[in-house]
Design a protein around this motif. Structure first.
Motif, PDB file in Angstrom:
ATOM      1  N   PRO A   1       3.909 -71.253 -42.466  1.00 24.06           N
ATOM      2  CA  PRO A   1       2.975 -71.640 -43.516  1.00 24.06           C
ATOM      3  C   PRO A   1       2.026 -70.497 -43.817  1.00 24.06           C
ATOM      4  CG  PRO A   1       2.280 -72.584 -41.424  1.00 24.06           C
ATOM      5  CD  PRO A   1       3.614 -71.931 -41.185  1.00 24.06           C
ATOM      6  N   THR A   2       1.652 -70.333 -45.066  1.00 25.44           N
ATOM      7  CA  THR A   2       0.604 -69.389 -45.424  1.00 25.44           C
ATOM      8  C   THR A   2      -0.744 -70.040 -45.121  1.00 25.44           C
ATOM      9  OG1 THR A   2       0.454 -70.274 -47.657  1.00 25.44           O
ATOM     10  CG2 THR A   2       2.036 -68.474 -47.292  1.00 25.44           C
ATOM     11  N   PRO A   3      -1.844 -69.291 -45.165  1.00 24.55           N
ATOM     12  CA  PRO A   3      -3.154 -69.936 -45.004  1.00 24.55           C
ATOM     13  C   PRO A   3      -3.352 -71.082 -45.997  1.00 24.55           C
ATOM     14  CG  PRO A   3      -3.382 -67.563 -44.780  1.00 24.55           C
ATOM     15  CD  PRO A   3      -1.955 -67.812 -45.194  1.00 24.55           C
ATOM     16  N   LEU A   4      -2.860 -70.913 -47.239  1.00 25.96           N
ATOM     17  CA  LEU A   4      -2.963 -71.995 -48.220  1.00 25.96           C
ATOM     18  C   LEU A   4      -2.107 -73.180 -47.788  1.00 25.96           C
ATOM     19  CD1 LEU A   4      -4.105 -72.806 -51.033  1.00 25.96           C
ATOM     20  CD2 LEU A   4      -1.967 -71.922 -52.009  1.00 25.96           C
ATOM     21  N   GLY A   5      -0.905 -72.907 -47.256  1.00 25.20           N
ATOM     22  CA  GLY A   5      -0.035 -73.976 -46.804  1.00 25.20           C
ATOM     23  C   GLY A   5      -0.624 -74.745 -45.635  1.00 25.20           C
ATOM     24  N   SER A   6      -1.303 -74.048 -44.725  1.00 26.19           N
ATOM     25  CA  SER A   6      -1.962 -74.732 -43.608  1.00 26.19           C
ATOM     26  C   SER A   6      -3.124 -75.579 -44.092  1.00 26.19           C
ATOM     27  CB  SER A   6      -2.449 -73.705 -42.577  1.00 26.19           C
ATOM     28  OG  SER A   6      -1.357 -73.067 -41.948  1.00 26.19           O
ATOM     29  N   ARG A   7      -3.808 -75.099 -45.131  1.00 23.69           N
ATOM     30  CA  ARG A   7      -4.938 -75.860 -45.666  1.00 23.69           C
ATOM     31  C   ARG A   7      -4.456 -77.120 -46.364  1.00 23.69           C
ATOM     32  NH1 ARG A   7      -9.203 -73.634 -50.260  1.00 23.69           N
ATOM     33  NH2 ARG A   7     -10.528 -75.517 -50.317  1.00 23.69           N
ATOM     34  N   PHE A   8      -3.334 -77.037 -47.063  1.00 26.41           N
ATOM     35  CA  PHE A   8      -2.772 -78.193 -47.761  1.00 26.41           C
ATOM     36  C   PHE A   8      -1.447 -78.579 -47.105  1.00 26.41           C
ATOM     37  CE2 PHE A   8      -5.504 -76.060 -50.872  1.00 26.41           C
ATOM     38  CZ  PHE A   8      -6.293 -77.126 -51.290  1.00 26.41           C
ATOM     39  N   LEU A   9      -1.538 -78.861 -45.807  1.00 24.79           N
ATOM     40  CA  LEU A   9      -0.339 -79.073 -45.008  1.00 24.79           C
ATOM     41  C   LEU A   9       0.474 -80.280 -45.476  1.00 24.79           C
ATOM     42  CD1 LEU A   9       1.375 -78.205 -42.602  1.00 24.79           C
ATOM     43  CD2 LEU A   9      -0.106 -79.591 -41.136  1.00 24.79           C
ATOM     44  N   SER A  10      -0.180 -81.379 -45.799  1.00 24.17           N
ATOM     45  CA  SER A  10       0.554 -82.579 -46.228  1.00 24.17           C
ATOM     46  C   SER A  10       1.331 -82.309 -47.513  1.00 24.17           C
ATOM     47  CB  SER A  10      -0.404 -83.752 -46.428  1.00 24.17           C
ATOM     48  OG  SER A  10      -0.933 -84.187 -45.196  1.00 24.17           O
ATOM     49  N   ASP A  11       0.752 -81.528 -48.427  1.00 25.64           N
ATOM     50  CA  ASP A  11       1.453 -81.196 -49.663  1.00 25.64           C
ATOM     51  C   ASP A  11       2.682 -80.334 -49.371  1.00 25.64           C
ATOM     52  OD1 ASP A  11      -0.362 -82.571 -51.256  1.00 25.64           O
ATOM     53  OD2 ASP A  11      -1.663 -80.831 -51.463  1.00 25.64           O
TER      54      ASP A  11
END
Length: 417
Positions: free
Chosen positions: A393-403
């Protein structure tokens, strides 16, 4: 987007009906993943108002726990499951709850002796016990260590007495500090569980708790934001929690402070000193296998052509009654081919470093093309970084993990935007 529920089919074959699991199927796993053991201890002194785990106060208000019957049932539970995992070695054991430190020293020794007699363990098998600072004495830690526990997880939650009272914890700050000091003298590997975003807590209060934890220098920290879970006292009678901006500030500060203190943030809620990551949970998040025994315990077990999930009977009384008849499974289901990409990524994307891409085929039995479309979409949105050998996951992906995780749901289960 919240946590996405996974449907479970009605109970299937009995645990000893191994032929049903070895027949040809739609998957082809080149090898079986690592296997862990989870043992559930369902009792606690007092049910915490935020807790949605399968934990129960002893019936009748007597405080008496049927330890001998429970240990007999656990042994029978493992014995009944042996045909499903025959010959596979256990890489980690986690005894969770509830409050497993309510087990007597003799009871824990019996449990681990039974496990060693029935299951082959890796030489460096990690054996974790959850402990509540309000239910342990100094001598008990040494007993646990002699019985084979080599990692302790201490449920502190806060070092602030007023916050502990708001959480209905049975220990206070001094008991927590004494438990940690004892753990350090007995174990070279232990974890502190801590929560933030507590009732009426401000940023300074969260910082004080984490500063205290960091000063104690545990090899591992688990730092969770308090959330209101359904079917809990806090869900019915919500306390005043910090707003989203304050909670976000707490999380951002925690990430920076733990990094400065030498901890690596390797999973959503987990921080470790070098080489001190929790191997048991790493196996879960890497889509490894696990046998769960005890009331309400979940299992995931792979075979060459299928992956199954099982759930034990949940209530302690029901579990013990059924165990007497050799019955343990409340539910058993085969994970469908369509659900496997989501199930894999639901776990793997919790790891900030991601996973080797080859694990997808090795641990689901599916070709890379099964996930290609969703992976490209996640990459297009900047939620995941991929190369020929690794997905993370990117930092953005970790922040919006459910998405990010939801992108891997089968089309028929996705929630329209």
């Amino acid at each position: 987007m919240g946590v996405i529920p996974i449907a479970v089919a009605p109970a299937g074959p009995a645990p000893t009906d191994i032929s049903a699991y070895l027949r040809p199927g739609t998957l082809s796993l080149p090898a079986l993943p690592p296997l862990s053991l989870y043992v559930h201890y369902p009792w606690c002194v007092r049910k915490c108002p935020y807790c949605d785990f399968n934990s129960h106060e002893p019936e009748g208000g007597t405080g008496r726990i049927p330890e001998a019957d429970y240990l007999t049932a656990l042994r029978s539970d493992i014995e009944a499951a042996l045909p499903l995992i025959w010959g596979r070695r256990i890489v980690s054991i986690f005894i969770g709850g509830g409050t497993p430190s309510l087990l007597s020293a003799r009871g824990l020794d019996t449990l681990l002796s039974d496990v060693r007699a029935l299951l082959p363990l890796e030489a460096d098998c990690e054996v974790t016990l959850e402990a509540n600072p309000g239910t342990v004495e100094a001598g008990r830690f040494a007993d646990y260590r002699r019985s084979g526990v080599n990692r302790l997880s201490i449920g502190v939650q806060s070092f602030d007495d007023s916050r502990l009272q708001a959480l209905s914890r049975i220990h206070d700050r001094e008991q927590a500090l004494r438990a940690i000091d004892t753990a350090r003298r007995v174990f070279d590997n232990f974890n502190i569980d801590l929560m933030y975003g507590l009732p009426s807590q401000d940023l300074a209060g969260a910082q004080e708790d984490v500063e205290q934890a960091v000063a104690l220098a545990p090899p591992h920290l688990s730092l969770y934001q308090l959330t209101l879970e359904p079917n809990t006292v806090f869900a019915k009678h919500p306390p005043p929690l910090p707003d989203e901006d304050t909670a976000a500030s707490m999380q951002a500060w925690i990430e920076g402070r733990t990094a400065d203190a030498g901890y690596r943030h390797y999973e959503v809620s987990a921080y470790a000193q070098p080489a001190r990551e929790c191997r048991h949970n790493l196996n879960y998040w890497g889509f490894g296998d696990y046998l769960g025994v005890g009331p309400g315990a979940h299992s995931k077990i792979s075979f060459p052509h299928r992956i199954i999930r099982q759930v034990r009977y949940r209530g302690p009384r029901t579990y013990l009654e059924r165990a007497g008849r050799g019955e343990f499974l409340a539910e058993s289901s085969e994970v469908s081919r369509d659900d496997l990409p989501f199930e894999f990524m639901l776990n793997a994307m919790r790891l900030l470093d991601g996973v080797p891409s080859r694990w997808f085929t090795e641990r689901t039995g599916l070709p890379p093309t099964a996930i290609e479309k969703a992976l490209l979409e996640a990459e297009r949105r900047g939620l995941v970084a991929t190369d020929h050998s690794h997905w993370a996951p990117t930092p953005l992906g970790s922040r919006f993990l459910s998405d990010l995780q939801a992108l891997f749901l089968p089309d028929c289960k996705r929630v329209p935007k």
